[in-house]
Design a protein around this motif. Structure first.
Motif, mmCIF file in Angstrom:
data_model
loop_
_atom_site.group_PDB
_atom_site.id
_atom_site.type_symbol
_atom_site.label_atom_id
_atom_site.label_comp_id
_atom_site.label_asym_id
_atom_site.label_seq_id
_atom_site.Cartn_x
_atom_site.Cartn_y
_atom_site.Cartn_z
ATOM 1 N N ARG A 233 31.789 58.137 51.327
ATOM 2 C CA ARG A 233 30.527 57.413 51.491
ATOM 3 C C ARG A 233 30.119 56.724 50.193
ATOM 4 N N PHE A 234 30.291 57.414 49.049
ATOM 5 C CA PHE A 234 29.944 56.791 47.764
ATOM 6 C C PHE A 234 30.760 55.522 47.556
ATOM 7 N N GLU A 235 32.055 55.591 47.858
ATOM 8 C CA GLU A 235 32.915 54.423 47.658
ATOM 9 C C GLU A 235 32.522 53.292 48.596
ATOM 10 N N LEU A 236 32.184 53.619 49.831
ATOM 11 C CA LEU A 236 31.773 52.574 50.772
ATOM 12 C C LEU A 236 30.447 51.959 50.343
ATOM 13 N N MET A 237 29.512 52.786 49.896
ATOM 14 C CA MET A 237 28.232 52.254 49.449
ATOM 15 C C MET A 237 28.394 51.391 48.204
ATOM 16 N N ARG A 238 29.353 51.736 47.354
ATOM 17 C CA ARG A 238 29.646 50.884 46.202
ATOM 18 C C ARG A 238 30.118 49.511 46.670
ATOM 19 N N ARG A 239 31.003 49.497 47.654
ATOM 20 C CA ARG A 239 31.492 48.226 48.187
ATOM 21 C C ARG A 239 30.359 47.444 48.839
ATOM 22 N N LEU A 240 29.500 48.140 49.576
ATOM 23 C CA LEU A 240 28.366 47.476 50.220
ATOM 24 C C LEU A 240 27.439 46.873 49.172
ATOM 25 N N ASN A 241 27.185 47.614 48.106
ATOM 26 C CA ASN A 241 26.326 47.121 47.037
ATOM 27 C C ASN A 241 26.886 45.843 46.417
ATOM 28 N N HIS A 242 28.208 45.762 46.305
ATOM 29 C CA HIS A 242 28.836 44.589 45.690
ATOM 30 C C HIS A 242 28.811 43.366 46.611
ATOM 31 N N THR A 243 28.491 43.553 47.880
ATOM 32 C CA THR A 243 28.419 42.414 48.798
ATOM 33 C C THR A 243 27.007 41.812 48.861
ATOM 34 N N MET A 244 26.043 42.419 48.195
ATOM 35 C CA MET A 244 24.663 41.977 48.331
ATOM 36 C C MET A 244 24.436 40.614 47.698
ATOM 37 N N SER A 245 23.762 39.756 48.435
ATOM 38 C CA SER A 245 23.424 38.421 47.946
ATOM 39 C C SER A 245 22.180 38.498 47.062
ATOM 40 N N PRO A 246 21.898 37.451 46.282
ATOM 41 C CA PRO A 246 20.659 37.434 45.485
ATOM 42 C C PRO A 246 19.414 37.610 46.350
ATOM 43 N N GLN A 247 19.438 37.036 47.559
ATOM 44 C CA GLN A 247 18.292 37.179 48.452
ATOM 45 C C GLN A 247 18.113 38.633 48.895
ATOM 46 N N GLN A 248 19.216 39.302 49.199
ATOM 47 C CA GLN A 248 19.130 40.704 49.605
ATOM 48 C C GLN A 248 18.671 41.587 48.450
ATOM 49 N N LYS A 249 19.150 41.291 47.251
ATOM 50 C CA LYS A 249 18.722 42.049 46.075
ATOM 51 C C LYS A 249 17.222 41.882 45.852
ATOM 52 N N ALA A 250 16.732 40.662 46.024
ATOM 53 C CA ALA A 250 15.301 40.414 45.859
ATOM 54 C C ALA A 250 14.498 41.132 46.946
ATOM 55 N N PHE A 251 15.029 41.126 48.168
ATOM 56 C CA PHE A 251 14.367 41.798 49.294
ATOM 57 C C PHE A 251 14.258 43.296 49.000
ATOM 58 N N LEU A 252 15.380 43.902 48.581
ATOM 59 C CA LEU A 252 15.392 45.327 48.277
ATOM 60 C C LEU A 252 14.455 45.647 47.120
ATOM 61 N N ASN A 253 14.452 44.800 46.105
ATOM 62 C CA ASN A 253 13.575 45.051 44.959
ATOM 63 C C ASN A 253 12.107 45.025 45.371
ATOM 64 N N ARG A 254 11.734 44.099 46.249
ATOM 65 C CA ARG A 254 10.344 44.051 46.719
ATOM 66 C C ARG A 254 9.978 45.329 47.475
ATOM 67 N N LYS A 255 10.924 45.813 48.284
ATOM 68 C CA LYS A 255 10.675 47.053 49.023
ATOM 69 C C LYS A 255 10.456 48.221 48.051
ATOM 70 N N LEU A 256 11.289 48.294 47.027
ATOM 71 C CA LEU A 256 11.182 49.387 46.065
ATOM 72 C C LEU A 256 9.923 49.254 45.214
ATOM 73 N N VAL A 257 9.541 48.024 44.884
ATOM 74 C CA VAL A 257 8.295 47.807 44.139
ATOM 75 C C VAL A 257 7.108 48.314 44.960
ATOM 76 N N ASN A 258 7.067 47.946 46.222
ATOM 77 C CA ASN A 258 5.968 48.383 47.085
ATOM 78 C C ASN A 258 5.962 49.900 47.248
ATOM 79 N N LEU A 259 7.155 50.475 47.378
ATOM 80 C CA LEU A 259 7.251 51.924 47.514
ATOM 81 C C LEU A 259 6.768 52.612 46.240
#
Length: 269
Positions: A233-259
């Protein structure tokens, strides 16, 4: 992520009503008298006050660290480290909530214990029967859809490659289903044995350890299988993390900021 959900599904309202929700959920498994119900409510209030003061600052700091590390693609070791950190936070949260729950379990009479165990056994059987009706492809599709829906909540729209990765993860989880089911049954047997000696002075510590083991999926019998699954799972999540676009990174960051803001407000309430 269990800790993130304990924070209240990213809403202060849910966290502030967590005592009511927990009390309601437990009452669906066993009927309590007014004295038990009142004592449980008071115990939950004390536990959540401790959690707010002691655990929420840790969660806040960890989310802050996670935001900083997400600025660059994460490594396998970082995935492993955050799993360890969030699991420990989850265990500490569970240990705090175990205190009032253990007090309540000690107060149950034999009829209530039988009712609790019967309802748990019934829920397990219903879940197993529901899953048994599905074919393997249906189980895979259903689990993949759930993972994709959850991930969309944190990243926004997914690419076809990301959906493929989450389907792969669903396959890992499906392969582990027999182990997860055995873990569940093993924890249930431990609970039943503990309940037979619930008046023992050691009961609360033993019950707290059971809660901590459940959060971390600890089991000497299956630890090798769990570690193998987690590494995949760690290896798959690493691969998933490397596929994230700038828009997805910004989306996730906004979610974490709000949290993180919600957690800060909860700490200072």
């Amino acid at each position: 992520m269990a800790v993130v959900l304990v924070v209240g599904c990213a809403t202060r309202l849910a966290y502030n009503n967590l005592d009511v929700w927990l009390s309601y959920r437990f009452s669906s498994y066993v009927s309590l008298d007014s004295s038990q119900d009142s004592a449980f409510d008071r115990g939950l209030d004390r536990a959540l006050a401790i959690h707010r003061r002691q655990e929420l600052p840790k969660i806040h700091r960890t989310i802050d660290d996670l935001q900083a590390d997400l600025l660059t693609p994460m490594t396998f070791s970082q995935m492993q480290e955050y799993y360890t950190v969030f699991t420990r936070l989850g265990q500490d949260s569970a240990a705090i909530l175990a205190d009032p729950l253990a007090d309540l379990l000690v107060s149950l009479n034999e009829a209530q214990v039988a009712q609790l165990e019967g309802h748990l056994r019934q829920r397990f059987a219903e879940y197993d029967q529901k899953r048994a009706k599905l074919s393997q492809p249906e189980k895979l599709a259903k689990r993949a859809e759930r993972l994709q829906d959850f991930t969309q909540d944190w990243l926004g729209s997914l690419t076809s490659r990301q959906e493929e990765l989450l389907t792969e993860l669903a396959g890992y989880q499906l392969e582990m289903s027999p182990v997860f089911r055995s873990l569940r049954n093993g924890y249930f047997e431990r609970l039943k044995q503990l309940m037979e000696n619930r008046t023992s002075p050691a009961f609360k510590a033993q019950f707290t350890q059971l809660m901590r083991d459940m959060v971390a999926l600890n089991s000497p019998k299956y630890q090798a299988e769990i570690r193998f699954y987690l590494n995949r799972r760690f290896e798959l999540m690493r691969r998933l993390n490397h596929t994230m676009s700038p828009q997805q990174k910004a989306f996730l960051n906004r979610k974490l900021v709000n949290l993180r803001k919600d957690v800060a407000l909860l700490i200072n309430q």
